[in-house]
Design an enzyme around this catalytic site. Structure first.
Site, short mmCIF file in Angstrom:
data_model
loop_
_atom_site.label_atom_id
_atom_site.label_comp_id
_atom_site.label_asym_id
_atom_site.label_seq_id
_atom_site.Cartn_x
_atom_site.Cartn_y
_atom_site.Cartn_z
N GLN A 296 68.99 -30.56 29.91
CA GLN A 296 69.65 -29.96 31.07
C GLN A 296 69.84 -28.45 30.83
OE1 GLN A 296 71.22 -33.20 30.00
NE2 GLN A 296 69.71 -34.04 31.37
N ALA B 177 66.84 -36.30 31.57
CA ALA B 177 66.05 -35.09 31.35
C ALA B 177 64.57 -35.46 31.34
CB ALA B 177 66.42 -34.45 30.01
N GLY B 178 63.74 -34.57 31.83
CA GLY B 178 62.30 -34.81 31.78
C GLY B 178 61.58 -33.54 31.40
N HIS B 179 60.88 -33.56 30.29
CA HIS B 179 60.13 -32.40 29.85
C HIS B 179 58.66 -32.58 30.22
CE1 HIS B 179 63.28 -31.24 26.57
NE2 HIS B 179 63.67 -31.00 27.79
N THR B 180 58.19 -31.73 31.12
CA THR B 180 56.80 -31.81 31.56
C THR B 180 55.95 -30.85 30.74
OG1 THR B 180 57.53 -32.31 33.81
CG2 THR B 180 55.26 -31.59 33.54
N THR C 220 62.86 -37.56 38.61
CA THR C 220 63.11 -38.24 39.89
C THR C 220 62.07 -37.94 40.95
OG1 THR C 220 64.44 -36.39 40.72
CG2 THR C 220 65.59 -38.11 39.45
N GLY C 221 61.33 -36.84 40.80
CA GLY C 221 60.39 -36.43 41.84
C GLY C 221 61.06 -35.72 43.01
N ARG C 222 62.40 -35.54 42.93
CA ARG C 222 63.11 -34.88 44.02
C ARG C 222 62.73 -33.41 44.11
NH1 ARG C 222 69.33 -36.14 42.71
NH2 ARG C 222 68.54 -35.63 40.62
N ASP D 88 65.76 -27.79 34.02
CA ASP D 88 64.39 -27.65 34.56
C ASP D 88 63.83 -26.25 34.31
OD1 ASP D 88 64.58 -30.28 35.74
OD2 ASP D 88 65.80 -29.36 37.32
N GLU D 89 64.26 -25.60 33.22
CA GLU D 89 63.82 -24.22 32.99
C GLU D 89 62.45 -24.11 32.31
OE1 GLU D 89 68.35 -24.42 32.38
OE2 GLU D 89 66.61 -25.46 31.57
N ARG E 34 63.28 -29.62 44.16
CA ARG E 34 64.35 -28.79 43.62
C ARG E 34 64.77 -27.73 44.63
NH1 ARG E 34 60.80 -28.34 38.36
NH2 ARG E 34 61.41 -30.27 37.30
#
Length: 425
Positions: A220, A39-42, A297-299, A13-14, A301
């Site tokens: 990750q 993994a999710g790249h925003t 996940t929307g969790r 999430d960097e 951090r």
């Protein structure tokens, strides 16, 4: 033209998505070499948000070829969804996106087992997307690969795989779908993806031989690497730069630079040790200011101060040649900034993470002057940053022994300092 690796330097999430998006216009080929749809790249492009889980963000740049490498595990349903979403947005993928035929497939039974395990234990805090189970099958030599989806014998491979999982599923109180049902769904997805399936390593080799610029993108972060992270609270693949060699199919002599991505503070999602975690108002301020919620996940951090020893370790194991520092602007939400310079453990101060005692270390902090309320978004040169912000950036580079060449001061593409062609020079 040697390749360049972009790798996460923390617990994921960097901001790799933004950095890869910024570097992709200089690349001819972008290769994702590890991980899966966990993994999710925003990305924020002209104020519009886009999240990609498997497809490299280089797909947004016309003329850039993208490859999902064999070091990944691919959920074909997610791939189809992302392709459809990109096409609906007007982004063409035909002839530009390739999925390595040796990439292992995430199947419904993997997601089922992942959810059952988390419900029974929940210590790791996975995304429940079946990533670890797909890697288990890969290492156990019972996996199904993308190339299998478009070849005869798929049902037999799926059946053999289900037989291996059946005892564990029953022990966890679950029930498996039939092999025929799973194979039918996978075959339909395979037909949708057939035109995208290729020899991934072969395409990378051809690109390098033709002197094309190749960007190798990790997923990750270093501290989640299965061999080098905070085991067992890790992902199931090699997230570090070395994973690019196996995951994309390139030799180490073909890698020229390694760019590490780190936030100006530290976050992690899921379970596991986090020495600099802030469980107070300062942590809440960072979470709110940085919109620290998982893209996948929307969790929320977990947030904390910059972990110098972990970052120093990441520089070492990745062979980083430079750092891209993200979310510096978020620190304007706090009055003063602490940075962890070492860990105290049993009376000794450590410069790097210990083998198995990360949960027992006490962070050693030094405090830097903050720049509360400063507007960093408009800054396009280091000299435009507040003096305290410049000193903080310089201190990080000194602490970890690696230059900081790129500084992100906001979520949008344009809110960046120090961006240049990474393949030049």
């Amino acid at each position: 033209m040697p390749a360049i690796v972009v790798v996460g330097a923390q617990w994921g999430d960097e901001g790799k998505g933004k950095v890869v998006d910024l570097l992709s216009p200089h690349a001819d080929v972008v290769v994702r070499y590890a991980g899966g749809a966990n993994a999710g790249h925003t990305l924020v492009v002209k104020g519009e948000k886009l999240v990609l889980h498997l497809i490299p963000s280089g797909i947004l740049h016309e003329g850039c070829e993208c490859i999902v490498g064999q070091g990944c595990v691919a959920d074909p349903e997610t791939l189809v969804e992302e392709i459809d979403a990109l096409e609906a947005r007007g982004v063409s993928t035909a002839g530009r996106l390739w999925i390595a035929d040796r990439t292992h497939v995430v199947m419904p039974q993997h997601k089922l087992v992942d959810g059952l395990r988390e419900a029974a234990d929940g210590k790791i805090g996975t995304t429940k997307r079946g990533i670890g189970m797909a890697y288990e099958d890969k290492v156990g030599r019972r996996g199904v690969r993308v190339g299998d989806l478009i070849r005869p014998g798929l049902a037999e491979k799926v059946g053999a795989n289900l037989a291996a999982w059946e005892p564990r599923v029953k022990a966890l109180g679950g029930e498996l779908p039939s092999a025929e049902e799973i194979a039918r769904g996978l075959r339909a997805l395979g037909e949708r993806l057939e035109s995208y399936v290729a020899d991934g390593a072969g395409r990378v080799a051809e690109a390098l031989a033709a002197e094309k610029k190749v960007l190798l993108e990790g997923a990750q972060g270093t501290m989640l690497d299965v061999d080098h992270g905070t085991y067992p609270f890790v992902t199931s693949s090699n997230a570090i730069s070395g994973g690019a060699c196996t995951g994309a199919g390139v030799g180490p002599t073909q890698i020229r630079k390694v760019i590490g991505i780190t936030k100006a503070y530290t976050t992690r999602v899921g379970g596991g040790p986090f020495p600099t975690e802030l469980e107070d108002a300062a942590g809440e301020k960072l979470r709110a200011a940085g919109a620290e919620f998982g893209a996948t996940t929307g969790r929320p951090r977990r947030c904390g101060w910059l972990d110098g020893p972990a970052l120093r370790y990441a520089v070492q194991v990745n062979g980083m040649t430079s750092i891209a520092l993200t979310k510096l602007d978020v620190l304007a939400a706090v009055d003063a900034i602490d940075v962890c310079t070492g860990y105290r453990l049993d009376g000794e101060v450590l410069a790097q993470p210990p083998f198995d005692a990360m949960s027992r270390v006490e962070p050693v902090y030094e405090t830097s002057e903050g720049f509360p309320g400063a507007e960093l978004g408009p800054c396009r040169e280091r000299e435009a940053l507040p003096e305290a912000a410049r000193r903080y950036v310089d201190r990080i580079a000194e602490l970890v022994g690696c230059p900081i060449d790129i500084i992100s001061v906001g979520p949008d593409r344009e809110e960046t300092i120090g961006l240049s062609d990474p393949f030049a020079g």
